[in-house]
Scaffold this motif. Structure first.
Motif, PDB file in Angstrom:
ATOM      1  N   LEU A  96      74.385 -65.236  13.890  1.00  0.00           N
ATOM      2  CA  LEU A  96      72.968 -65.530  13.687  1.00  0.00           C
ATOM      3  C   LEU A  96      72.363 -64.733  12.540  1.00  0.00           C
ATOM      4  O   LEU A  96      71.611 -65.276  11.719  1.00  0.00           O
ATOM      5  N   PHE A  97      72.679 -63.453  12.468  1.00  0.00           N
ATOM      6  CA  PHE A  97      72.004 -62.561  11.530  1.00  0.00           C
ATOM      7  C   PHE A  97      72.918 -62.010  10.444  1.00  0.00           C
ATOM      8  O   PHE A  97      72.425 -61.386   9.500  1.00  0.00           O
ATOM      9  N   GLY A  98      74.244 -62.214  10.586  1.00  0.00           N
ATOM     10  CA  GLY A  98      75.157 -61.715   9.583  1.00  0.00           C
ATOM     11  C   GLY A  98      75.321 -60.199   9.649  1.00  0.00           C
ATOM     12  O   GLY A  98      74.907 -59.542  10.606  1.00  0.00           O
ATOM     13  N   LEU A  99      75.909 -59.637   8.597  1.00  0.00           N
ATOM     14  CA  LEU A  99      76.138 -58.198   8.539  1.00  0.00           C
ATOM     15  C   LEU A  99      74.809 -57.466   8.422  1.00  0.00           C
ATOM     16  O   LEU A  99      73.950 -57.833   7.643  1.00  0.00           O
ATOM     17  N   GLY A 100      74.627 -56.426   9.237  1.00  0.00           N
ATOM     18  CA  GLY A 100      73.393 -55.666   9.141  1.00  0.00           C
ATOM     19  C   GLY A 100      73.008 -55.011  10.440  1.00  0.00           C
ATOM     20  O   GLY A 100      73.740 -55.047  11.433  1.00  0.00           O
ATOM     21  N   ALA A 101      71.813 -54.422  10.422  1.00  0.00           N
ATOM     22  CA  ALA A 101      71.357 -53.639  11.557  1.00  0.00           C
ATOM     23  C   ALA A 101      70.889 -54.503  12.714  1.00  0.00           C
ATOM     24  O   ALA A 101      71.020 -54.110  13.874  1.00  0.00           O
ATOM     25  N   MET A 102      70.298 -55.675  12.423  1.00  0.00           N
ATOM     26  CA  MET A 102      69.761 -56.518  13.481  1.00  0.00           C
ATOM     27  C   MET A 102      70.827 -56.855  14.517  1.00  0.00           C
ATOM     28  O   MET A 102      70.563 -56.848  15.726  1.00  0.00           O
ATOM     29  N   THR A 103      72.036 -57.141  14.051  1.00  0.00           N
ATOM     30  CA  THR A 103      73.137 -57.465  14.961  1.00  0.00           C
ATOM     31  C   THR A 103      73.414 -56.306  15.910  1.00  0.00           C
ATOM     32  O   THR A 103      73.556 -56.496  17.122  1.00  0.00           O
ATOM     33  N   SER A 160      63.154 -57.134  11.005  1.00  0.00           N
ATOM     34  CA  SER A 160      62.144 -58.082  10.535  1.00  0.00           C
ATOM     35  C   SER A 160      61.864 -59.111  11.618  1.00  0.00           C
ATOM     36  O   SER A 160      62.748 -59.927  11.941  1.00  0.00           O
ATOM     37  N   PRO A 161      60.664 -59.106  12.200  1.00  0.00           N
ATOM     38  CA  PRO A 161      60.332 -60.127  13.200  1.00  0.00           C
ATOM     39  C   PRO A 161      60.423 -61.542  12.636  1.00  0.00           C
ATOM     40  O   PRO A 161      60.821 -62.479  13.349  1.00  0.00           O
ATOM     41  N   VAL A 162      60.066 -61.707  11.368  1.00  0.00           N
ATOM     42  CA  VAL A 162      60.124 -63.040  10.757  1.00  0.00           C
ATOM     43  C   VAL A 162      61.559 -63.533  10.705  1.00  0.00           C
ATOM     44  O   VAL A 162      61.855 -64.697  11.046  1.00  0.00           O
ATOM     45  N   ARG A 163      62.460 -62.662  10.276  1.00  0.00           N
ATOM     46  CA  ARG A 163      63.874 -63.045  10.208  1.00  0.00           C
ATOM     47  C   ARG A 163      64.433 -63.317  11.600  1.00  0.00           C
ATOM     48  O   ARG A 163      65.235 -64.230  11.799  1.00  0.00           O
ATOM     49  N   PHE A 164      64.002 -62.526  12.568  1.00  0.00           N
ATOM     50  CA  PHE A 164      64.466 -62.724  13.934  1.00  0.00           C
ATOM     51  C   PHE A 164      64.033 -64.087  14.480  1.00  0.00           C
ATOM     52  O   PHE A 164      64.834 -64.839  15.034  1.00  0.00           O
ATOM     53  N   LEU A 165      62.765 -64.424  14.312  1.00  0.00           N
ATOM     54  CA  LEU A 165      62.261 -65.700  14.818  1.00  0.00           C
ATOM     55  C   LEU A 165      62.889 -66.875  14.080  1.00  0.00           C
ATOM     56  O   LEU A 165      63.155 -67.926  14.676  1.00  0.00           O
ATOM     57  N   ALA A 166      63.149 -66.710  12.789  1.00  0.00           N
ATOM     58  CA  ALA A 166      63.775 -67.784  12.021  1.00  0.00           C
ATOM     59  C   ALA A 166      65.200 -68.059  12.495  1.00  0.00           C
ATOM     60  O   ALA A 166      65.636 -69.214  12.554  1.00  0.00           O
ATOM     61  N   ALA A 167      65.920 -66.977  12.865  1.00  0.00           N
ATOM     62  CA  ALA A 167      67.305 -67.151  13.314  1.00  0.00           C
ATOM     63  C   ALA A 167      67.391 -67.713  14.719  1.00  0.00           C
ATOM     64  O   ALA A 167      68.420 -68.290  15.100  1.00  0.00           O
ATOM     65  N   LEU A 168      66.341 -67.538  15.517  1.00  0.00           N
ATOM     66  CA  LEU A 168      66.376 -68.046  16.892  1.00  0.00           C
ATOM     67  C   LEU A 168      66.518 -69.555  16.949  1.00  0.00           C
ATOM     68  O   LEU A 168      66.998 -70.112  17.938  1.00  0.00           O
ATOM     69  N   GLY A 169      66.094 -70.239  15.875  1.00  0.00           N
ATOM     70  CA  GLY A 169      66.216 -71.694  15.867  1.00  0.00           C
ATOM     71  C   GLY A 169      67.648 -72.163  15.949  1.00  0.00           C
ATOM     72  O   GLY A 169      67.915 -73.296  16.403  1.00  0.00           O
ATOM     73  N   ASP A 170      68.595 -71.341  15.529  1.00  0.00           N
ATOM     74  CA  ASP A 170      70.011 -71.722  15.560  1.00  0.00           C
ATOM     75  C   ASP A 170      70.736 -71.148  16.772  1.00  0.00           C
ATOM     76  O   ASP A 170      71.955 -71.276  16.881  1.00  0.00           O
TER      77      ASP A 170
END
Length: 545
Positions: free
Chosen positions: A140-147, A320-330
């Motif tokens: 969903l988020f790729g390489l990074g801290a969110m994961t 990033s809340p925006v990035r999080f909400l955008a990825a939730l669609g998938d």
């Protein structure tokens, strides 16, 4: 008069017969230990194996030293990134766990159905390995801290929410009843009558989980989570052991630092929860709020510093809340990849590898218990020959706890070769950190009156230990042993990632070739195995309680 007295005296002087269920419980534990000893022999973990690997150990030491640390700015960036991810994940788990704990606790839940649902969520988050969650969020988020934040945070809920719910169920109902009698609503009742009592336990649990998550971050680095773990994974991947072990040493130092800070905060909380703190926080007659005493200033300082650390961690992790909400669609499409389960025609192989994982966990539990028992006993202040000895063995436990099992597994894979032996040795050594601490705490919590009674008869130090201390702590020892077995089964799965044998290798291979149905199958097999151990622990505690 005599006729009515003698039966009572005879009954009082007759020992109670042991319950069959209790005997069965101890026999089951003995059988489990016997199976663990068999696993040690079956995996050929013996002195000859270690002697044969001596030359590999010397060669590895030559390839590891001198340690190769990255430039200071890069090292600080990696360390800061790791701490930001770990703190953010721990805060996320706390935010989710508090309402879950209120719903899961029998004395605060609004409905039995809510309690069952909350408990189910807690069990599921604990059952799904953090690596599997990281694989899902990586897509969903790729390489990074969110994961890493989401994987560690959601997995931590299984432990944090359970301990929070237990703390809520153990509160003194007096303050809560008084608040309710004053006409307070349910929310006011929770805030004023429940939370002040459980706050020290909540903070202590969060700090303990922070320590655990710091070590887990190394494991998640092997599946794409940024930070020191990712640097270690890249270094080991190119066989650069000097850089990999240097970064592992940094993780160890961070773990020790976090442990020391956590210990200081826990001591301050325990001191602040006593009667002295309550008196210090009282308001003067006619005053609206309590005086600003040194104790209150300290507590306010803790709150401010905690808020600054959390804010800096969220910023450092670049959440990033925006990035999080955008990825939730998938999210739906991603989860659909993992269903239905599939074995790919290799179900027999998966079962065989699962059995290897179980053998690794059993052997590691026996080896860890054999090493942790004397170390844990000597780390207990009421048993150690001197306070200095207790502190020294506590330091040994802290240092071992600071080394992630995955790093130990890499070392043993290089020394003993690929396979189950490396996994069992890594988990056995790693168990000293957790099991030794639990044993030391259990020994310190025994009733000192029994020890004093035995000592009053003229018994020596060792006689008091085996006649009074160990029998009191034995049930706790067994409970810790079962918990360690549970932990080792999960950890043995993860160690397969670096070639330490078992079903973990199948899990990593399936995720790399995008066979997500097989990932689900492996997950279900692990869940069933852990559930059996959990049921055994519950049955054992119920029978002997």
């Amino acid at each position: 008069m005599t006729a009515t007295y003698l039966p009572v005296e005879r009954a009082a002087r007759t020992l109670a017969r042991p319950r069959p269920a209790g005997v069965a419980a101890w026999l089951a534990i003995a059988a489990l230990l016997g199976l663990g000893c068999w696993a040690v022999g079956d995996l050929r973990i013996n002195l000859a194996t270690l002697v044969d690997s001596w030359h590999n150990a010397v060669d590895f030491a030559g390839r590891m030293f001198p340690l190769d640390f990255p430039p200071l700015d890069e090292l600080l960036a990696l360390s800061g990134r790791t701490l930001a991810i770990v703190v953010s994940a721990t805060v996320l788990s706390v935010l989710i766990s508090v309402p879950l704990a209120v719903l899961a606790a029998g004395n605060t839940t609004p409905h039995p159905g809510a309690r069952f649902g909350a408990r189910t969520v807690i069990v599921l988050t604990r059952a799904v390995p953090d690596v599997v969650l990281a694989i899902i969020f990586f897509r969903l988020f790729g390489l990074g801290a969110m994961t890493g934040v989401l994987a560690m945070g959601l997995h931590s809920v299984g432990m944090v929410a359970k301990l929070y719910a237990d703390a809520v169920e153990q509160i003194d109902e007096g303050p809560r009843t008084a608040v309710r009698a004053g006409g307070a609503a349910r929310g006011q009742e929770l805030v004023s009558g429940v939370m002040p009592q459980v706050l020290p336990a909540f903070v202590a649990t969060a700090l303990h989980r922070l320590d655990i998550n710091l070590r887990i971050s190394v494991v998640l680095g092997f599946v794409g989570v940024d930070g020191l773990g990712y640097g270690i994974a890249n270094a080991f991947g190119r066989l650069d052991y000097r850089r990999g072990m240097a970064l592992a040493l940094v993780v160890l130092l961070l773990c020790v630092a976090v442990e020391m800070v956590s210990g200081s905060i826990r001591v301050a909380l325990l001191r602040g929860s006593g009667s002295g703190a309550a008196v210090a926080g009282r308001a003067r007659p006619g005053a609206i709020s309590p005086d600003w005493t040194p104790a209150r200033v300290r507590r306010a300082g803790y709150v401010v510093v905690t808020g600054l650390v959390v804010a800096a961690s969220v910023w450092g992790a670049d959440l990033s809340p925006v990035r999080f909400l955008a990825a939730l669609g998938d999210l739906g499409n991603t989860l659909g990849l993992f269903w239905p389960p599939s074995a790919g025609g290799q179900f027999d192989t998966l079962l065989a590898d699962l059995w290897i994982t179980v053998k690794i966990a059993l052997a590691a539990t026996v080896l860890g218990a054999a090493m942790a028992l004397p170390i844990g006993v000597l780390a207990a202040r009421n048993v150690a020959p001197s306070p200095a000895v207790a502190r020294a063995f506590r330091l040994v436990i802290v240092l071992i706890r600071g080394v992630p099992e995955l790093v130990l597994a890499v070392v043993f894979v290089v020394v003993t070769g690929l396979g189950a032996v490396a996994g069992a040795l890594a988990l056995g050594v790693g168990a000293i950190g957790l099991l030794g601490k639990l044993i030391a705490d259990s020994v310190e919590e025994v009733d000192p009156g029994v020890e004093q009674a035995v000592r009053a008869t003229g018994a020596g130090r060792w006689q008091v230990l085996f006649a009074a201390t160990v029998p009191q702590a034995a049930p706790a020892f067994v409970a810790h042993l079962l918990y360690q077995l549970d932990v080792n089964i999960r950890s043995a799965t993860l160690l397969g990632i670096v070639g330490a044998g078992g079903i973990g290798f199948d899990l990593l291979s399936a995720s790399r070739i995008l066979e997500f149905g097989m990932v689900t199958t492996v997950l279900l097999l692990i869940f069933a195995t852990v559930l059996l151990v959990e049921l055994l622990a519950v049955w054992w505690r119920r029978v002997l309680s």
